[in-house]
Design a protein around this motif. Structure first.
Motif, short mmCIF file in Angstrom:
data_model
loop_
_atom_site.label_atom_id
_atom_site.label_comp_id
_atom_site.label_asym_id
_atom_site.label_seq_id
_atom_site.Cartn_x
_atom_site.Cartn_y
_atom_site.Cartn_z
N THR A 56 0.78 -1.19 -0.04
CA THR A 56 -0.05 0.09 0.01
C THR A 56 1.02 1.20 -0.19
O THR A 56 2.08 1.12 0.92
CB THR A 56 -0.99 0.20 1.21
N VAL A 57 0.57 2.42 -1.02
CA VAL A 57 1.53 3.33 -1.01
C VAL A 57 0.80 4.67 -0.62
O VAL A 57 -0.48 4.63 -1.24
CB VAL A 57 1.85 3.58 -2.56
N ARG A 58 1.01 5.40 0.27
CA ARG A 58 0.48 6.70 0.75
C ARG A 58 1.43 7.70 0.39
O ARG A 58 2.92 7.55 0.65
CB ARG A 58 0.30 6.85 2.18
N VAL A 59 1.23 9.04 0.10
CA VAL A 59 2.13 10.05 0.03
C VAL A 59 1.69 11.20 1.32
O VAL A 59 0.44 11.80 1.16
CB VAL A 59 2.29 10.73 -1.22
N ARG A 60 2.43 11.43 1.94
CA ARG A 60 2.17 12.27 3.16
C ARG A 60 3.24 13.49 3.03
O ARG A 60 4.65 13.08 3.32
CB ARG A 60 1.97 11.67 4.74
N GLU A 61 2.85 14.54 3.16
CA GLU A 61 3.76 15.84 3.26
C GLU A 61 5.12 15.64 2.28
O GLU A 61 6.27 15.90 2.62
CB GLU A 61 4.29 15.82 4.75
N LYS A 63 6.43 12.88 1.29
CA LYS A 63 7.16 11.62 1.31
C LYS A 63 6.09 10.48 1.13
O LYS A 63 5.19 10.36 1.27
CB LYS A 63 7.50 11.48 2.77
N THR A 64 6.96 9.42 0.10
CA THR A 64 6.00 8.19 -0.18
C THR A 64 6.43 7.24 1.00
O THR A 64 7.38 6.86 1.38
CB THR A 64 6.72 7.75 -1.57
N LEU A 65 5.32 6.76 1.59
CA LEU A 65 5.15 5.92 2.64
C LEU A 65 4.59 4.38 1.81
O LEU A 65 3.63 4.51 1.52
CB LEU A 65 4.38 6.25 3.82
#
Length: 116
Positions: A56-61, A63-65
């Motif tokens: 699962t990929v998320r982008v927060r601020e 940054k790719t998490l």
């Protein structure tokens, strides 16, 4: 109109199947797929690898998490899909009801968004 038929199943139950039962299920899916190809409803479709292979990929601020596995823990996991062409929702539901996985899992029927 195009509809996505999302096939949900319990992976734990699937892993308990005997090789013979898996072969039977595969044959049922093959028969179903051939029937919707011949009827002209089929556009695309595939099974998916188990959720243990998912990321699962998320982008927060900025940054790719990434996280191993699916987004949410559920009893049923997305196992595959069909993209079909159907004249209306009733036709798409009838196609979904014939998917072998509908007997022990669930099929989500969702219209594909059309961009103009």
């Amino acid at each position: 109109m195009q509809y996505l038929l999302l096939i949900y199943r319990n992976e734990a139950e699937l892993s308990k199947m005997t090789p013979e039962d898996r072969q039977k299920m595969s044959a049922e899916y093959g028969t179903y797929t051939q029937s919707i190809v011949q009827s002209g409803h089929f556009k695309a479709g595939d099974g998916l690898q188990p959720t243990t292979t998912a990321t699962t990929v998320r982008v927060r601020e900025g940054k790719t998490l990434t996280t191993d596995g699916p987004f949410a823990e559920t009893r049923e996991q997305l196992g595959g899909y069909y993209l079909v062409e159907a004249k209306d929702l009733d036709t798409a539901i009838a196609l979904a009801a014939r998917i072998p996985g509908a007997r022990d899992g669930s099929i989500e029927v969702r219209p594909v968004m059309i961009y103009k």
